[in-house]
Design a protein around this motif. Structure first.
Motif, short mmCIF file in Angstrom:
data_model
loop_
_atom_site.label_atom_id
_atom_site.label_comp_id
_atom_site.label_asym_id
_atom_site.label_seq_id
_atom_site.Cartn_x
_atom_site.Cartn_y
_atom_site.Cartn_z
N GLN A 120 0.77 -1.19 -0.37
CA GLN A 120 -0.38 0.20 -0.04
C GLN A 120 1.24 1.10 0.51
O GLN A 120 1.92 1.15 0.23
CB GLN A 120 -1.07 0.01 1.37
N VAL A 124 1.49 -0.40 6.03
CA VAL A 124 0.05 -1.07 6.53
C VAL A 124 0.77 -3.26 7.23
O VAL A 124 1.00 -3.47 6.39
CB VAL A 124 -1.47 -1.46 5.67
N LYS A 125 -0.21 -2.64 8.45
CA LYS A 125 -0.10 -4.20 8.96
C LYS A 125 0.01 -5.78 8.77
O LYS A 125 0.80 -6.27 8.85
CB LYS A 125 -1.05 -3.83 10.59
N VAL A 131 4.63 -3.60 11.66
CA VAL A 131 4.25 -4.00 12.75
C VAL A 131 2.97 -3.27 13.06
O VAL A 131 1.88 -3.24 13.70
CB VAL A 131 4.54 -4.37 14.11
N LEU A 132 3.28 -2.23 12.69
CA LEU A 132 1.93 -0.43 12.90
C LEU A 132 2.34 -0.65 11.47
O LEU A 132 2.80 0.47 10.40
CB LEU A 132 2.77 0.39 13.83
N ASN A 133 0.77 0.50 11.53
CA ASN A 133 -0.10 1.07 10.36
C ASN A 133 0.72 2.11 10.44
O ASN A 133 1.21 3.14 11.81
CB ASN A 133 -1.18 0.89 9.90
N SER A 136 0.46 8.13 8.78
CA SER A 136 -0.22 9.61 8.98
C SER A 136 0.72 9.74 9.83
O SER A 136 1.31 9.68 11.08
CB SER A 136 -1.79 8.85 9.73
N HIS A 139 2.29 9.53 14.47
CA HIS A 139 1.22 7.82 14.82
C HIS A 139 2.94 7.07 15.61
O HIS A 139 2.74 6.82 16.05
CB HIS A 139 0.07 7.62 13.99
N SER A 142 4.05 7.25 18.38
CA SER A 142 3.33 6.73 20.05
C SER A 142 3.00 5.54 19.81
O SER A 142 2.82 5.06 20.62
CB SER A 142 1.87 7.53 19.87
N GLY A 143 3.10 4.73 18.09
CA GLY A 143 3.31 3.72 18.06
C GLY A 143 4.07 2.74 19.34
O GLY A 143 4.46 1.90 19.70
N LEU A 145 6.35 3.69 20.91
CA LEU A 145 6.20 4.12 23.12
C LEU A 145 5.47 3.32 23.12
O LEU A 145 5.85 2.97 24.09
CB LEU A 145 5.67 6.04 22.60
N GLY A 146 4.06 3.09 22.32
CA GLY A 146 2.77 2.34 23.39
C GLY A 146 3.66 0.78 23.23
O GLY A 146 3.72 0.00 24.43
N LEU A 147 4.19 0.33 22.20
CA LEU A 147 5.01 -1.48 22.82
C LEU A 147 6.33 -0.94 22.99
O LEU A 147 6.54 -2.69 23.82
CB LEU A 147 5.66 -1.26 20.80
N ASN B 68 -1.26 11.01 22.24
CA ASN B 68 -0.47 10.11 21.59
C ASN B 68 -0.61 8.97 22.26
O ASN B 68 -0.51 7.87 22.39
CB ASN B 68 1.00 11.10 21.86
N GLY B 71 -2.19 6.45 19.46
CA GLY B 71 -1.07 5.74 19.03
C GLY B 71 -0.71 4.80 19.85
O GLY B 71 -0.04 3.64 19.42
N ALA B 72 -0.23 4.99 20.89
CA ALA B 72 0.33 4.42 22.23
C ALA B 72 -0.51 2.87 22.21
O ALA B 72 -0.07 1.95 21.97
CB ALA B 72 0.74 4.88 23.19
N GLY B 75 0.57 0.48 19.53
CA GLY B 75 1.65 -0.19 20.24
C GLY B 75 1.66 -1.46 20.90
O GLY B 75 2.17 -2.45 20.89
N PHE B 76 0.66 -1.10 22.08
CA PHE B 76 0.59 -2.32 23.12
C PHE B 76 0.26 -3.55 22.24
O PHE B 76 0.07 -5.04 22.88
CB PHE B 76 -0.45 -1.76 23.83
N ILE B 78 0.59 -5.37 19.65
CA ILE B 78 1.52 -5.24 19.07
C ILE B 78 1.99 -6.73 20.05
O ILE B 78 1.71 -8.03 20.05
CB ILE B 78 2.99 -4.79 18.86
N GLU B 98 -8.73 11.05 14.55
CA GLU B 98 -7.90 11.09 13.09
C GLU B 98 -6.94 8.95 13.70
O GLU B 98 -6.78 8.24 13.58
CB GLU B 98 -7.14 11.64 12.54
#
Lengths: 298, 318
Positions: A120, A124-125, A131-133, A136, A139, A142-143, A145-147, B68, B71-72, B75-76, B78, B98
């Motif tokens: 794409q 995309v995942k 691993v993450l879309n 944008s 983003h 943040s992804g 960070l969460g991971l 944020n 978005g995080a 990640g979690f 995964i 969004e």
């Protein structure tokens, strides 16, 4: 083997490794240019700017230890490191690498961005190796960070790498994430800024200045590692190594890069941010890269 | 006996859905080790203290940074976590729309969004905080499920249903105490509505707090000899389309009531179904504009979302 002898072996193998990375970066440039030319779509300048950083992450080694742990044959492997391409528009470079590593067949590059195809316009995942879309803008960190927080919660010592563009730093969400990463002391998170100074509308400092990038991250509590040669594998490797060693805070490698790097007429031109090369441009760019590749083998 | 939102027939428990949510999360956290709570400085309004104390390593505050946080959450997932992303409805669905669309719903990640202080019931904080478009915003996103429980029983059951389901969900909660309308035999299921009270003249579709008002309305209408059906559509998306059509066929007047803009909410959802399968006259009651500060019960009176207000609006149809 004497010490000087073993040092010589290490230095030579490191030289070979650097040569291997240079070769990869040239081959992948040709691959991504061909694919975007065929698709007549793609962010060429951004991909050429990021490709050396991506090569360092995916192929680079410090003293025989890979920069990133991963195995294309083991998706979801618990021992893997993760990479998030936040500047998702540079995906032609990433796709070329993932195809080369065998995450999916190279054949897919022929259908880049076409309807009903895997690859794409932004990552995309569902694409193996992603691993993450993303794409944008703002983003990705943040992804990541969460991971990184989830890895810490799991007492897992693997790392998360994330690549953002300098123009992307204009997104407020990046700084929300930067604040949170320092707050949670995420030393398993390494951010790389592809700082080429240009965005689609022109120089970053003319559109909306993000400088001083290093000072900003420093004040947010990050360890900062400026890398002046963002296309120099030796510098990139040592920068990443320093970033990885940091404890109890996140680290950012601010890599000074050149948009369109490797193709003389496209270098440092924001015009080439988001356009593919025409056939005429390909006729100039590809032979030049192939020539460089041949020189490496001499 | 006076009826309506704040004078309902008394059942056993009185708690807001937001409070019930926090209580239920403690049990959910004990049962499911991969549940994590992400909070944007709003935990106290969702009664998350219990969860945070019981599972400090699974509770993460992101401060006033909803984008944020969402978005995080991506990640979690995964690492196989199921994030419950909590804040004010307004700032989850509005500010970070969004992020929800692109980072969560498009890749179909298993993230649950929980919004407190929904609707005009939010009260004194005023229109800035009153999420009146949240259902519309979430309903429009593919892959997204939307649920709004009417009491603590439904809150707990919807949480279980969310855990047994894969994919993003928006859970719309309120902070005003409500009586329990359901007993433990009631079962919440996505895509299932529930006829709480049968009737033949008027059919009222509602959810959440206005569902309570609607029950009061039914009692007032029945006294006037108007047989009234009240249907709880707590699963807003997916909607129980068959039930909507079946109920509409049985009644001569079809009414939707919600604490939400009449555009984009359940009024629109019901209109979409009926216009396709059973075209009939539909009266949509709800908000039509921005709210203002005030006590929740005063606002419901002014904006005619209490039993009396709804009753008068329905009576005008005859």
């Amino acid at each position: 083997m004497s010490i000087s002898e073993s040092n010589r072996v290490i230095i030579e193998s490191f030289r070979d490794h650097l040569k291997f990375l240079r070769k990869k970066s040239l081959e992948l440039r040709i691959e991504l240019l061909k694919a975007t030319n065929k698709a007549q779509f793609g962010h060429t300048g951004s991909s050429l700017s990021a490709v050396d950083i991506l090569v360092t992450l995916y192929y680079g080694k410090f003293h025989d230890r890979p920069v990133m742990q991963f195995d294309p044959q083991k998706p979801g492997w618990d021992g893997q490191d993760y990479f998030v391409l936040s500047k998702g528009h540079a995906c032609p470079a990433l796709y070329a690498i993932l195809a080369d590593l065998g995450f999916f067949p190279k054949e897919e590059m022929q259908h880049l961005f076409q309807m009903n195809s895997l690859l794409q316009g932004h990552p995309v995942k569902k694409i193996p190796g992603i691993v993450l879309n993303a794409g944008s803008l703002g983003h990705g960190l943040s992804g990541a960070l969460g991971l990184a927080m989830a890895l810490k919660a799991d007492r897992n010592s693997n790392r998360v790498f994330c690549l953002v563009g300098d123009g992307e730093l204009q997104e407020g969400q990046v700084w929300e994430a930067a604040m949170a990463a320092a707050h949670y002391k995420l030393d398993n998170l390494v951010l790389i800024v592809d700082d080429n100074g240009l965005q689609i509308e022109g120089p970053t400092r003319a559109v909306m200045s993000v400088d001083p990038i290093v000072d900003k991250f420093e004040s947010f509590g990050w360890k900062t590692v400026p890398v002046w040669g963002g296309h120099n594998f030796e510098e990139l490797l040592s920068g990443l190594e320093r970033a990885i060693e940091v404890q109890r805070r996140p680290a950012v490698v601010v890599a000074h890069t050149i948009k369109g790097k490797g193709v003389s007429f496209a270098e440092n031109k924001s015009f080439y941010h988001g356009v593919p090369f025409s056939d005429e441009e390909m006729a100039v760019a590809v032979p030049a890269l192939e020539e460089e590749l041949a020189l490496l083998d001499l | 006996m006076t009826l309506g939102l704040f004078n309902k027939p008394v059942y056993d428990e009185i708690a807001s859905t937001a409070k019930s949510f926090g209580d239920a999360m403690v049990k959910l956290g004990a049962k499911y080790k991969n549940v994590v709570v992400l909070d944007a400085n709003a935990g106290r309004f969702l009664n998350l203290g219990g969860f945070a104390r019981a599972f400090p390593d699974r509770y993460f505050n992101f401060g006033n940074a909803e984008s944020n946080m969402i978005g995080a959450a991506a990640g979690f997932t995964i690492r196989g976590k199921i994030p419950f992303v909590c804040s004010f409805s307004m700032f989850i669905t509005g500010r970070a729309w969004e992020q929800i669309r692109n980072a969560i719903a498009y890749p179909l990640l298993n993230v649950k969004f929980v919004g407190a202080f929904s609707g005009i019931l939010c009260g004194e904080d005023g229109a800035t905080y009153q999420a009146l478009e949240d259902v519309a915003l979430m309903r429009a996103i593919p892959n997204m499920k939307v649920a709004c429980p009417s009491d603590s029983v439904e809150t707990k059951q919807a949480l279980e249903a969310m855990m047994n389901d894969y994919g993003p969900t928006y859970f719309r909660l309120n902070n005003t105490p409500v009586n329990n309308l359901h007993d433990d035999n009631h079962k919440f299921e996505f895509g299932r509505g529930h006829v709480y009270k049968p009737g033949t003249d008027v059919c009222i579709f509602s959810y959440g707090d206005t569902f309570h008002s609607s029950l009061g309305v039914a009692e007032m209408l029945e006294r006037d000899g108007v047989s009234t059906m009240v249907v709880n559509l707590s699963s807003i998306a997916p909607l129980d389309e068959n039930l909507v059509v079946e109920c509409a066929k049985q009644a001569s007047h079809v009414v939707t009531v919600e604490d939400h803009q009449i555009t984009g909410g359940i009024g629109t959802a019901v209109a979409e179904v009926l216009s396709r399968d059973y075209p009939t006259k539909l009266t949509r009651l709800g908000m039509n504009g921005f709210g203002e500060s005030g006590k929740p019960e005063d606002l419901y009176k002014k904006y005619r979302l209490d039993a009396v207000g709804i009753y008068e609006q329905i009576k005008a149809l005859f």
